[in-house]
Design a protein around this motif. Structure first.
Motif, PDB file in Angstrom:
ATOM      1  N   ILE A  69     -39.383 137.890   2.693  1.00  0.00           N
ATOM      2  CA  ILE A  69     -39.756 136.524   3.067  1.00  0.00           C
ATOM      3  C   ILE A  69     -38.704 135.944   3.990  1.00  0.00           C
ATOM      4  N   LEU A  70     -39.149 135.281   5.046  1.00  0.00           N
ATOM      5  CA  LEU A  70     -38.235 134.425   5.816  1.00  0.00           C
ATOM      6  C   LEU A  70     -38.895 133.071   5.933  1.00  0.00           C
ATOM      7  N   THR A  71     -38.184 132.042   5.537  1.00  0.00           N
ATOM      8  CA  THR A  71     -38.676 130.697   5.769  1.00  0.00           C
ATOM      9  C   THR A  71     -37.480 129.788   5.966  1.00  0.00           C
ATOM     10  N   GLY A  72     -37.741 128.528   6.247  1.00  0.00           N
ATOM     11  CA  GLY A  72     -36.603 127.640   6.424  1.00  0.00           C
ATOM     12  C   GLY A  72     -36.997 126.293   6.964  1.00  0.00           C
ATOM     13  N   ASP A  73     -35.971 125.505   7.256  1.00  0.00           N
ATOM     14  CA  ASP A  73     -36.170 124.136   7.718  1.00  0.00           C
ATOM     15  C   ASP A  73     -35.133 123.785   8.766  1.00  0.00           C
ATOM     16  N   THR A  74     -35.529 122.855   9.626  1.00  0.00           N
ATOM     17  CA  THR A  74     -34.542 122.225  10.483  1.00  0.00           C
ATOM     18  C   THR A  74     -33.821 121.185   9.639  1.00  0.00           C
ATOM     19  N   PRO A  75     -32.479 121.216   9.616  1.00  0.00           N
ATOM     20  CA  PRO A  75     -31.778 120.236   8.775  1.00  0.00           C
ATOM     21  C   PRO A  75     -31.833 118.848   9.401  1.00  0.00           C
TER      22      PRO A  75
ATOM     23  N   ILE B  59     -33.633 132.353   3.449  1.00  0.00           N
ATOM     24  CA  ILE B  59     -33.931 130.942   3.676  1.00  0.00           C
ATOM     25  C   ILE B  59     -33.049 130.416   4.799  1.00  0.00           C
ATOM     26  N   LEU B  60     -33.714 130.116   5.902  1.00  0.00           N
ATOM     27  CA  LEU B  60     -33.012 129.742   7.125  1.00  0.00           C
ATOM     28  C   LEU B  60     -32.717 128.247   7.174  1.00  0.00           C
ATOM     29  N   ILE B  61     -31.539 127.907   7.650  1.00  0.00           N
ATOM     30  CA  ILE B  61     -31.243 126.521   7.994  1.00  0.00           C
ATOM     31  C   ILE B  61     -31.133 126.501   9.516  1.00  0.00           C
ATOM     32  N   ALA B  62     -32.150 125.912  10.169  1.00  0.00           N
ATOM     33  CA  ALA B  62     -32.272 126.008  11.625  1.00  0.00           C
ATOM     34  C   ALA B  62     -31.377 124.958  12.287  1.00  0.00           C
ATOM     35  N   ASN B  63     -30.060 125.139  12.124  1.00  0.00           N
ATOM     36  CA  ASN B  63     -29.130 124.128  12.656  1.00  0.00           C
ATOM     37  C   ASN B  63     -29.034 124.154  14.182  1.00  0.00           C
ATOM     38  N   VAL B  64     -29.322 125.322  14.789  1.00  0.00           N
ATOM     39  CA  VAL B  64     -29.345 125.355  16.261  1.00  0.00           C
ATOM     40  C   VAL B  64     -30.551 124.562  16.767  1.00  0.00           C
ATOM     41  N   HIS B  65     -31.704 124.740  16.111  1.00  0.00           N
ATOM     42  CA  HIS B  65     -32.890 123.978  16.505  1.00  0.00           C
ATOM     43  C   HIS B  65     -32.677 122.473  16.352  1.00  0.00           C
ATOM     44  N   ALA B  66     -31.827 122.084  15.419  1.00  0.00           N
ATOM     45  CA  ALA B  66     -31.576 120.643  15.235  1.00  0.00           C
ATOM     46  C   ALA B  66     -31.021 120.026  16.518  1.00  0.00           C
TER      47      ALA B  66
ATOM     48  N   GLY C 274     -37.536 130.822  19.663  1.00  0.00           N
ATOM     49  CA  GLY C 274     -36.445 131.019  18.700  1.00  0.00           C
ATOM     50  C   GLY C 274     -36.979 131.197  17.283  1.00  0.00           C
ATOM     51  N   GLN C 275     -38.028 130.447  16.970  1.00  0.00           N
ATOM     52  CA  GLN C 275     -38.591 130.575  15.621  1.00  0.00           C
ATOM     53  C   GLN C 275     -39.234 131.953  15.417  1.00  0.00           C
ATOM     54  N   CYS C 276     -39.828 132.493  16.477  1.00  0.00           N
ATOM     55  CA  CYS C 276     -40.331 133.882  16.399  1.00  0.00           C
ATOM     56  C   CYS C 276     -39.164 134.824  16.109  1.00  0.00           C
ATOM     57  N   ALA C 277     -38.052 134.590  16.801  1.00  0.00           N
ATOM     58  CA  ALA C 277     -36.865 135.442  16.610  1.00  0.00           C
ATOM     59  C   ALA C 277     -36.313 135.310  15.186  1.00  0.00           C
ATOM     60  N   ASP C 278     -36.322 134.097  14.649  1.00  0.00           N
ATOM     61  CA  ASP C 278     -35.846 133.896  13.262  1.00  0.00           C
ATOM     62  C   ASP C 278     -36.611 134.802  12.307  1.00  0.00           C
ATOM     63  N   ILE C 279     -37.935 134.764  12.465  1.00  0.00           N
ATOM     64  CA  ILE C 279     -38.808 135.489  11.531  1.00  0.00           C
ATOM     65  C   ILE C 279     -38.691 136.995  11.765  1.00  0.00           C
ATOM     66  N   LEU C 280     -38.715 137.389  13.058  1.00  0.00           N
ATOM     67  CA  LEU C 280     -38.731 138.821  13.364  1.00  0.00           C
ATOM     68  C   LEU C 280     -37.359 139.467  13.153  1.00  0.00           C
TER      69      LEU C 280
ATOM     70  N   PRO D  47     -43.506 131.558   4.017  1.00  0.00           N
ATOM     71  CA  PRO D  47     -44.020 130.387   3.286  1.00  0.00           C
ATOM     72  C   PRO D  47     -43.621 129.105   4.011  1.00  0.00           C
ATOM     73  N   VAL D  48     -44.621 128.395   4.522  1.00  0.00           N
ATOM     74  CA  VAL D  48     -44.363 127.177   5.298  1.00  0.00           C
ATOM     75  C   VAL D  48     -45.452 126.142   5.029  1.00  0.00           C
ATOM     76  N   GLY D  49     -45.201 124.931   5.458  1.00  0.00           N
ATOM     77  CA  GLY D  49     -46.233 123.907   5.460  1.00  0.00           C
ATOM     78  C   GLY D  49     -47.206 124.197   6.600  1.00  0.00           C
TER      79      GLY D  49
ATOM     80  N   ASP E  16     -48.131 122.572   9.015  1.00  0.00           N
ATOM     81  CA  ASP E  16     -47.698 122.125  10.345  1.00  0.00           C
ATOM     82  C   ASP E  16     -46.989 123.251  11.110  1.00  0.00           C
ATOM     83  N   GLN E  17     -46.594 124.312  10.396  1.00  0.00           N
ATOM     84  CA  GLN E  17     -45.877 125.417  11.049  1.00  0.00           C
ATOM     85  C   GLN E  17     -46.797 126.593  11.388  1.00  0.00           C
ATOM     86  N   ALA E  18     -48.091 126.440  11.109  1.00  0.00           N
ATOM     87  CA  ALA E  18     -49.029 127.556  11.292  1.00  0.00           C
ATOM     88  C   ALA E  18     -48.994 128.097  12.721  1.00  0.00           C
TER      89      ALA E  18
HETATM   90  N1  TRP Z   1     -39.512 124.700  12.546  1.00  0.00           N
HETATM   91  C1  TRP Z   1     -39.255 124.690  11.129  1.00  0.00           C
HETATM   92  C2  TRP Z   1     -39.182 123.222  10.661  1.00  0.00           C
HETATM   93  O1  TRP Z   1     -38.838 122.361  11.427  1.00  0.00           O
HETATM   94  C3  TRP Z   1     -37.948 125.332  10.771  1.00  0.00           C
HETATM   95  C4  TRP Z   1     -37.886 126.782  11.092  1.00  0.00           C
HETATM   96  C5  TRP Z   1     -37.120 127.364  12.063  1.00  0.00           C
HETATM   97  C6  TRP Z   1     -38.583 127.837  10.438  1.00  0.00           C
HETATM   98  N2  TRP Z   1     -37.281 128.706  12.050  1.00  0.00           N
HETATM   99  C7  TRP Z   1     -38.169 129.039  11.082  1.00  0.00           C
HETATM  100  C8  TRP Z   1     -39.521 127.880   9.393  1.00  0.00           C
HETATM  101  C9  TRP Z   1     -38.708 130.267  10.698  1.00  0.00           C
HETATM  102  C10 TRP Z   1     -40.051 129.115   9.028  1.00  0.00           C
HETATM  103  C11 TRP Z   1     -39.645 130.291   9.671  1.00  0.00           C
HETATM  104  O2  TRP Z   1     -39.401 122.963   9.504  1.00  0.00           O
END
Ligand code: TRP
Length: 329
Positions: free
Chosen positions: A7-13, A40-47, A135-141, A149-151, A153-155
Protein backbone atom coordinates in the motif's frame (compact mmCIF):
# COMPACT_ATOMS: atom_id res chain seq x y z
CA UNK A 1 11.14 -11.14 2.10
CA UNK A 2 7.61 -9.94 2.27
CA UNK A 3 4.83 -11.12 0.00
CA UNK A 4 2.12 -8.96 1.50
CA UNK A 5 0.38 -6.67 -1.00
CA UNK A 6 1.83 -3.21 -0.83
CA UNK A 7 0.00 0.00 0.00
CA UNK A 8 1.10 3.55 -0.67
CA UNK A 9 -1.06 6.41 0.46
CA UNK A 10 -0.61 9.78 2.05
CA UNK A 11 -1.53 13.40 2.48
CA UNK A 12 -0.25 16.83 1.78
CA UNK A 13 0.56 18.28 5.22
CA UNK A 14 -1.78 21.24 5.56
CA UNK A 15 -2.64 21.13 9.24
CA UNK A 16 -4.16 18.71 11.69
CA UNK A 17 -6.15 15.71 10.49
CA UNK A 18 -9.93 15.85 10.76
CA UNK A 19 -12.86 13.44 10.61
CA UNK A 20 -13.00 13.70 6.80
CA UNK A 21 -9.45 12.32 6.62
CA UNK A 22 -10.39 9.60 9.08
CA UNK A 23 -13.38 8.16 7.22
CA UNK A 24 -11.87 8.90 3.80
CA UNK A 25 -8.59 7.05 4.17
CA UNK A 26 -7.04 6.94 7.64
CA UNK A 27 -9.25 4.20 9.06
CA UNK A 28 -8.43 2.06 6.00
CA UNK A 29 -4.72 2.48 6.66
CA UNK A 30 -5.16 1.39 10.24
CA UNK A 31 -7.33 -1.58 9.27
CA UNK A 32 -4.99 -2.75 6.50
CA UNK A 33 -1.60 -2.20 8.13
CA UNK A 34 -1.46 -5.72 9.59
CA UNK A 35 -1.68 -7.73 6.41
CA UNK A 36 -0.23 -5.21 3.98
CA UNK A 37 3.19 -3.72 3.51
CA UNK A 38 2.08 -0.19 4.23
CA UNK A 39 3.82 3.10 3.27
CA UNK A 40 2.32 6.38 4.40
CA UNK A 41 3.57 9.42 2.55
CA UNK A 42 3.75 12.95 3.89
CA UNK A 43 3.78 15.00 0.68
CA UNK A 44 5.79 17.91 2.10
CA UNK A 45 7.30 18.77 -1.29
CA UNK A 46 3.80 19.05 -2.77
CA UNK A 47 2.90 21.42 0.06
CA UNK A 48 5.27 23.91 -1.59
CA UNK A 49 2.99 24.09 -4.65
CA UNK A 50 0.85 26.50 -2.66
CA UNK A 51 2.98 27.37 0.38
CA UNK A 52 6.47 27.97 -0.98
CA UNK A 53 6.72 31.05 1.23
CA UNK A 54 5.96 29.20 4.47
CA UNK A 55 8.67 26.53 4.81
CA UNK A 56 8.55 26.54 8.62
CA UNK A 57 4.83 25.90 8.63
CA UNK A 58 5.24 23.01 6.20
CA UNK A 59 7.87 21.47 8.47
CA UNK A 60 5.65 21.85 11.54
CA UNK A 61 2.66 20.35 9.72
CA UNK A 62 4.83 17.43 8.55
CA UNK A 63 5.66 16.47 12.13
CA UNK A 64 2.10 17.11 13.24
CA UNK A 65 0.52 14.87 10.62
CA UNK A 66 2.78 11.98 11.63
CA UNK A 67 1.85 12.54 15.28
CA UNK A 68 -1.86 12.60 14.36
CA UNK A 69 -1.58 9.28 12.57
CA UNK A 70 0.38 7.64 15.37
CA UNK A 71 -2.29 8.90 17.74
CA UNK A 72 -5.03 7.53 15.47
CA UNK A 73 -3.52 4.06 15.61
CA UNK A 74 -0.96 3.74 12.83
CA UNK A 75 1.61 1.32 14.24
CA UNK A 76 5.16 2.38 13.32
CA UNK A 77 6.42 -1.19 13.63
CA UNK A 78 3.97 -2.22 10.88
CA UNK A 79 3.69 0.84 8.62
CA UNK A 80 6.49 3.02 7.25
CA UNK A 81 6.19 6.81 7.16
CA UNK A 82 7.67 8.40 4.06
CA UNK A 83 8.62 12.06 4.21
CA UNK A 84 8.67 12.88 0.52
CA UNK A 85 11.65 15.26 0.63
CA UNK A 86 13.79 12.50 2.22
CA UNK A 87 13.39 10.21 -0.80
CA UNK A 88 15.53 11.41 -3.74
CA UNK A 89 14.30 8.57 -5.97
CA UNK A 90 10.81 10.12 -5.99
CA UNK A 91 12.12 13.40 -7.43
CA UNK A 92 14.19 11.60 -10.04
CA UNK A 93 11.32 9.35 -11.01
CA UNK A 94 9.01 12.35 -11.37
CA UNK A 95 11.27 13.77 -14.08
CA UNK A 96 11.55 10.45 -15.91
CA UNK A 97 7.81 9.67 -15.78
CA UNK A 98 6.96 13.21 -16.90
CA UNK A 99 8.26 12.18 -20.36
CA UNK A 100 5.61 9.47 -20.64
CA UNK A 101 2.55 11.65 -20.26
CA UNK A 102 1.40 14.49 -22.52
CA UNK A 103 1.25 17.89 -20.88
CA UNK A 104 -2.30 18.30 -22.19
CA UNK A 105 -3.30 15.06 -20.43
CA UNK A 106 -1.96 16.38 -17.12
CA UNK A 107 -3.87 19.62 -17.57
CA UNK A 108 -7.09 17.66 -18.17
CA UNK A 109 -6.76 15.89 -14.82
CA UNK A 110 -10.09 16.78 -13.15
CA UNK A 111 -8.64 16.96 -9.63
CA UNK A 112 -6.00 19.41 -10.78
CA UNK A 113 -8.62 21.48 -12.61
CA UNK A 114 -10.89 21.52 -9.56
CA UNK A 115 -8.00 22.71 -7.39
CA UNK A 116 -7.15 25.53 -9.78
CA UNK A 117 -10.74 26.71 -9.40
CA UNK A 118 -11.22 26.12 -5.68
CA UNK A 119 -7.88 27.68 -4.72
CA UNK A 120 -8.51 30.50 -7.20
CA UNK A 121 -5.12 30.02 -8.82
CA UNK A 122 -6.24 31.43 -12.19
CA UNK A 123 -3.23 31.16 -14.47
CA UNK A 124 -0.81 32.24 -11.74
CA UNK A 125 0.12 28.78 -10.51
CA UNK A 126 3.74 27.72 -10.56
CA UNK A 127 5.17 25.23 -13.05
CA UNK A 128 5.46 22.88 -10.08
CA UNK A 129 1.73 22.93 -9.48
CA UNK A 130 0.67 20.70 -12.42
CA UNK A 131 3.93 18.80 -12.01
CA UNK A 132 2.75 17.60 -8.61
CA UNK A 133 0.21 15.34 -10.35
CA UNK A 134 3.07 13.54 -12.10
CA UNK A 135 4.91 13.59 -8.77
CA UNK A 136 1.98 11.74 -7.25
CA UNK A 137 2.36 9.02 -9.90
CA UNK A 138 6.03 8.81 -8.89
CA UNK A 139 5.10 8.56 -5.18
CA UNK A 140 2.89 5.56 -5.86
CA UNK A 141 5.10 3.87 -8.45
CA UNK A 142 8.34 4.39 -6.48
CA UNK A 143 6.91 1.99 -3.92
CA UNK A 144 5.46 -0.36 -6.58
CA UNK A 145 2.17 -0.15 -4.71
CA UNK A 146 -0.69 -2.54 -5.44
CA UNK A 147 -3.30 -0.58 -3.56
CA UNK A 148 -3.84 3.14 -2.91
CA UNK A 149 -6.37 3.91 -0.14
CA UNK A 150 -7.57 7.47 -0.77
CA UNK A 151 -10.61 9.68 -0.68
CA UNK A 152 -12.60 9.86 -3.91
CA UNK A 153 -11.17 13.31 -4.65
CA UNK A 154 -7.88 11.52 -5.45
CA UNK A 155 -9.38 9.08 -7.98
CA UNK A 156 -8.13 11.06 -10.97
CA UNK A 157 -4.55 10.89 -9.71
CA UNK A 158 -4.70 7.14 -9.26
CA UNK A 159 -6.18 6.80 -12.75
CA UNK A 160 -3.30 8.84 -14.19
CA UNK A 161 -0.85 6.64 -12.29
CA UNK A 162 -2.39 3.55 -13.85
CA UNK A 163 -1.94 5.07 -17.31
CA UNK A 164 1.70 5.90 -16.62
CA UNK A 165 2.39 2.39 -15.27
CA UNK A 166 0.90 0.80 -18.40
CA UNK A 167 2.74 3.21 -20.66
CA UNK A 168 6.07 2.43 -19.00
CA UNK A 169 5.54 -1.30 -19.55
CA UNK A 170 4.55 -0.67 -23.17
CA UNK A 171 7.44 1.64 -24.04
CA UNK A 172 10.27 -0.10 -22.19
CA UNK A 173 8.91 -3.65 -22.18
CA UNK A 174 9.71 -4.01 -18.49
CA UNK A 175 7.41 -5.15 -15.68
CA UNK A 176 8.63 -2.76 -13.00
CA UNK A 177 5.29 -1.40 -11.80
CA UNK A 178 2.08 -3.12 -10.79
CA UNK A 179 -0.97 -1.20 -12.10
CA UNK A 180 -2.28 0.09 -8.75
CA UNK A 181 -5.91 -0.08 -7.65
CA UNK A 182 -7.55 2.73 -5.68
CA UNK A 183 -9.38 1.85 -2.46
CA UNK A 184 -11.99 4.40 -1.46
CA UNK A 185 -13.13 5.09 2.07
CA UNK A 186 -16.39 4.06 3.72
CA UNK A 187 -17.69 7.62 3.39
CA UNK A 188 -17.13 9.19 -0.02
CA UNK A 189 -17.45 12.78 1.05
CA UNK A 190 -18.05 13.95 4.59
CA UNK A 191 -19.60 17.42 4.65
CA UNK A 192 -18.26 19.93 7.14
CA UNK A 193 -20.33 21.39 9.96
CA UNK A 194 -21.60 24.09 7.59
CA UNK A 195 -23.65 21.22 6.16
CA UNK A 196 -22.68 22.11 2.59
CA UNK A 197 -19.00 21.98 1.63
CA UNK A 198 -16.65 19.05 2.00
CA UNK A 199 -14.93 19.05 5.40
CA UNK A 200 -11.64 20.90 5.09
CA UNK A 201 -9.34 23.11 7.07
CA UNK A 202 -9.50 25.95 4.56
CA UNK A 203 -13.28 26.15 4.84
CA UNK A 204 -13.16 26.31 8.65
CA UNK A 205 -15.81 23.59 8.91
CA UNK A 206 -13.75 20.72 10.32
CA UNK A 207 -13.89 18.63 13.48
CA UNK A 208 -10.30 17.63 14.24
CA UNK A 209 -9.08 14.33 15.63
CA UNK A 210 -7.35 16.43 18.29
CA UNK A 211 -10.46 18.41 19.33
CA UNK A 212 -11.54 18.28 22.98
CA UNK A 213 -14.87 16.83 24.11
CA UNK A 214 -16.16 20.35 24.50
CA UNK A 215 -15.09 21.47 21.03
CA UNK A 216 -16.69 18.37 19.49
CA UNK A 217 -19.99 19.03 21.28
CA UNK A 218 -19.97 22.70 20.37
CA UNK A 219 -19.19 22.05 16.72
CA UNK A 220 -21.81 19.30 16.44
CA UNK A 221 -24.39 21.61 18.03
CA UNK A 222 -23.62 24.09 15.24
CA UNK A 223 -24.00 21.52 12.44
CA UNK A 224 -26.31 23.21 9.98
CA UNK A 225 -29.25 21.07 8.82
CA UNK A 226 -31.53 23.91 7.75
CA UNK A 227 -34.44 22.34 9.64
CA UNK A 228 -37.01 24.86 10.93
CA UNK A 229 -38.81 23.02 13.73
CA UNK A 230 -38.77 19.68 15.48
CA UNK A 231 -42.43 19.16 14.66
CA UNK A 232 -41.99 18.92 10.95
CA UNK A 233 -40.81 15.65 9.42
CA UNK A 234 -37.01 15.62 9.10
CA UNK A 235 -35.00 14.30 6.15
CA UNK A 236 -33.30 11.08 7.32
CA UNK A 237 -30.63 11.53 4.65
CA UNK A 238 -29.63 15.05 5.63
CA UNK A 239 -26.18 16.02 6.84
CA UNK A 240 -26.94 15.09 10.45
CA UNK A 241 -27.80 11.57 9.38
CA UNK A 242 -24.71 11.37 7.20
CA UNK A 243 -22.81 11.97 10.42
CA UNK A 244 -24.98 9.52 12.34
CA UNK A 245 -24.31 6.82 9.73
CA UNK A 246 -20.61 7.60 9.70
CA UNK A 247 -20.07 7.64 13.46
CA UNK A 248 -22.80 5.86 15.46
CA UNK A 249 -21.48 2.36 16.02
CA UNK A 250 -24.88 0.60 15.86
CA UNK A 251 -26.67 0.72 12.46
CA UNK A 252 -29.96 -0.44 14.07
CA UNK A 253 -29.84 2.61 16.34
CA UNK A 254 -29.34 4.89 13.32
CA UNK A 255 -32.37 3.40 11.56
CA UNK A 256 -34.47 3.78 14.71
CA UNK A 257 -33.50 7.46 14.94
CA UNK A 258 -34.06 7.95 11.20
CA UNK A 259 -37.60 6.54 11.42
CA UNK A 260 -38.48 8.85 14.33
CA UNK A 261 -36.90 11.81 12.57
CA UNK A 262 -38.84 11.21 9.36
CA UNK A 263 -42.11 11.02 11.31
CA UNK A 264 -41.54 14.42 12.91
CA UNK A 265 -41.55 15.44 16.56
CA UNK A 266 -37.87 14.60 17.05
CA UNK A 267 -35.47 17.52 17.34
CA UNK A 268 -31.93 17.75 15.97
CA UNK A 269 -30.34 18.50 19.34
CA UNK A 270 -30.50 15.08 21.03
CA UNK A 271 -29.25 13.35 17.89
CA UNK A 272 -26.40 15.83 17.58
CA UNK A 273 -25.47 15.12 21.17
CA UNK A 274 -25.53 11.36 20.60
CA UNK A 275 -23.34 11.69 17.51
CA UNK A 276 -20.96 14.05 19.36
CA UNK A 277 -20.56 11.45 22.09
CA UNK A 278 -19.81 8.74 19.52
CA UNK A 279 -17.18 10.96 17.87
CA UNK A 280 -15.72 11.71 21.26
CA UNK A 281 -15.50 7.98 22.04
CA UNK A 282 -13.69 7.46 18.74
CA UNK A 283 -11.07 10.16 19.36
CA UNK A 284 -10.62 9.78 23.15
CA UNK A 285 -7.96 7.06 22.85
CA UNK A 286 -6.21 9.22 20.23
CA UNK A 287 -5.88 12.05 22.74
CA UNK A 288 -4.09 9.76 25.15
CA UNK A 289 -1.77 8.26 22.56
CA UNK A 290 -0.90 11.67 21.09
CA UNK A 291 0.68 12.78 24.32
CA UNK A 292 3.22 9.95 24.11
CA UNK A 293 4.75 11.13 20.81
CA UNK A 294 7.05 14.08 21.43
CA UNK A 295 8.71 15.94 18.53
CA UNK A 296 11.97 14.09 19.24
CA UNK A 297 10.24 10.71 19.23
CA UNK A 298 8.61 11.54 15.89
CA UNK A 299 11.90 12.73 14.36
CA UNK A 300 13.75 9.59 15.49
CA UNK A 301 11.07 7.46 13.96
CA UNK A 302 11.15 9.39 10.68
CA UNK A 303 14.89 8.91 10.37
CA UNK A 304 14.60 5.15 10.75
CA UNK A 305 11.63 4.99 8.39
CA UNK A 306 13.43 7.03 5.72
CA UNK A 307 16.07 4.30 5.58
CA UNK A 308 13.40 1.64 5.00
CA UNK A 309 11.64 3.77 2.40
CA UNK A 310 14.82 4.67 0.52
CA UNK A 311 15.75 1.02 0.21
CA UNK A 312 12.47 0.28 -1.61
CA UNK A 313 12.32 3.44 -3.74
CA UNK A 314 16.03 3.18 -4.58
CA UNK A 315 15.53 -0.33 -5.90
CA UNK A 316 12.61 0.84 -8.04
CA UNK A 317 14.69 3.65 -9.51
CA UNK A 318 17.54 1.25 -10.31
CA UNK A 319 15.12 -1.01 -12.19
CA UNK A 320 13.59 1.96 -14.02
CA UNK A 321 16.98 3.27 -15.12
CA UNK A 322 17.97 -0.17 -16.21
CA UNK A 323 14.85 -0.49 -18.36
CA UNK A 324 15.52 2.99 -19.81
CA UNK A 325 19.14 2.19 -20.61
CA UNK A 326 20.24 4.91 -18.21
CA UNK A 327 22.72 2.78 -16.31
CA UNK A 328 26.35 3.70 -16.93
CA UNK A 329 28.31 3.08 -13.78
N1 TRP B 1 -2.52 14.60 -3.20
C1 TRP B 1 -2.75 13.92 -1.95
C2 TRP B 1 -3.54 14.88 -1.03
O1 TRP B 1 -3.43 16.07 -1.16
C3 TRP B 1 -1.48 13.57 -1.24
C4 TRP B 1 -0.64 12.59 -1.98
C5 TRP B 1 0.57 12.84 -2.57
C6 TRP B 1 -0.91 11.21 -2.18
N2 TRP B 1 1.07 11.71 -3.11
C7 TRP B 1 0.20 10.69 -2.91
C8 TRP B 1 -1.98 10.37 -1.84
C9 TRP B 1 0.22 9.35 -3.31
C10 TRP B 1 -1.94 9.04 -2.25
C11 TRP B 1 -0.85 8.54 -2.97
O2 TRP B 1 -4.20 14.42 -0.13
Amino acid sequence: MTTRPRILTGDTPTGRLHLGHYVGSLENRIRLQRDHDCYILIANVHAFTTRAQQPEDVRRDTIEIVRDQLAAGVDPSLATFVVQSEIPAIAELTFLLAMLIPFSRVMRNPTLKAEITSKQLGDHYSFGFPLYAVGQCADILAFRADLVPVGEDQAAHVEMTREVARRFAQVYGAEVFPVPEPLFGRVARLPGIDGVEKMSKSRGNAIYLSDSTDEIRRKMARLYTGRQSADEPGDPDNVLFQYARAFLPDPARVEELAAGYARGGMGDAPIKREVADAIDALVAPMRERRARFTDDAVLDLLREHARRANAVAGETLARVKDAMHLTFA
